[in-house]
Design an enzyme around this catalytic site. Structure first.
Site, PDB file in Angstrom:
ATOM      1  N   GLY A 121       0.992  -1.171  -0.011  1.00 57.64           N
ATOM      2  CA  GLY A 121       0.036   0.129  -0.007  1.00 57.64           C
ATOM      3  C   GLY A 121       0.788   1.237   0.088  1.00 57.64           C
ATOM      4  O   GLY A 121       1.597   1.377  -0.953  1.00 57.64           O
ATOM      5  N   GLN A 122       0.697   1.822   1.130  1.00 57.53           N
ATOM      6  CA  GLN A 122       1.609   3.103   1.141  1.00 57.53           C
ATOM      7  C   GLN A 122       1.190   4.232   0.108  1.00 57.53           C
ATOM      8  O   GLN A 122       2.236   4.616  -0.668  1.00 57.53           O
ATOM      9  CB  GLN A 122       3.284   2.954   1.251  1.00 57.53           C
ATOM     10  N   HIS A 123      -0.265   4.423   0.017  1.00 56.28           N
ATOM     11  CA  HIS A 123      -0.753   5.283  -1.040  1.00 56.28           C
ATOM     12  C   HIS A 123      -2.033   5.719  -0.743  1.00 56.28           C
ATOM     13  O   HIS A 123      -2.680   5.131   0.315  1.00 56.28           O
ATOM     14  CB  HIS A 123      -0.668   4.642  -2.530  1.00 56.28           C
ATOM     15  N   ALA A 124      -2.495   6.768  -1.167  1.00 59.69           N
ATOM     16  CA  ALA A 124      -3.781   7.128  -1.274  1.00 59.69           C
ATOM     17  C   ALA A 124      -4.441   7.044  -2.650  1.00 59.69           C
ATOM     18  O   ALA A 124      -3.621   7.377  -3.504  1.00 59.69           O
ATOM     19  CB  ALA A 124      -4.106   8.508  -0.693  1.00 59.69           C
TER      20      ALA A 124
END
Ligand code: TYD
Length: 139
Positions: free
Chosen positions: A52-55
């Site tokens: 992930g490590q995202h929007a």
């Protein structure tokens, strides 16, 4: 908005019988708030990995650990919540514009993700400082 009003834990109905378990996830507001355009699943990640490590600017997601467990940290720029996904009947709904990390995957983890949109790299925010800037501009 407070983060508790942004994400949702959804418990799906169990339609199993003596032959085994069956869980159904219908889109379009029936079981989850959006029309399902895409499904993907993540497996073979382990306890050392952070994904992930995202929007996402537009896409809404529904996450289910259909096998094993993982943790999801969601962040709205002001508050963070950590949720452990560990039941095939448990869904985590994540609206657009929340930052998310998935980690602590068990060896048998299969994380199913349903999405409201087709994949489009342009709607990903992958830098946390950029994310905070965008969040703060809109508030
Ligand atoms: P990535 O966004 O890093 O996955 P995660 O959110 O689980 O950390 O995606 C890994 C690669 O797969 C990246 O090259 C983009 C690609 N990808 C697609 O082509 N379609 C998709 O629907 C997804 C989720 C990823």
């Amino acid at each position: 908005m407070q983060i508790d009003q942004q994400y949702k834990i959804i418990e799906f109905k169990e339609l199993g019988d003596e032959r085994g378990n069956l869980v159904v996830i219908e889109g379009d507001g029936m079981d989850i708030p959006f029309d399902i355009k895409r499904a993907f699943y993540i497996y073979g990640s382990d306890a050392t990995v952070v994904r992930g490590q995202h929007a996402n600017k537009e896409t809404e997601f529904l996450l289910v650990n259909v096998s094993g467990s993982s943790k999801v940290k969601i962040d709205n720029g002001r508050e963070q919540v950590i949720i452990e996904l560990n039941k095939p009947r448990m869904g985590l709904y994540i609206p657009a514009m929340l930052w998310k990390d998935m980690y602590d995957f068990s060896a048998d983890s299969v994380l199913l993700v349903l999405a409201s949109r087709h994949y489009d790299e342009k709607e990903y925010i992958r830098d946390y400082d950029d994310y905070l800037k965008i969040i703060n501009e809109n508030n």
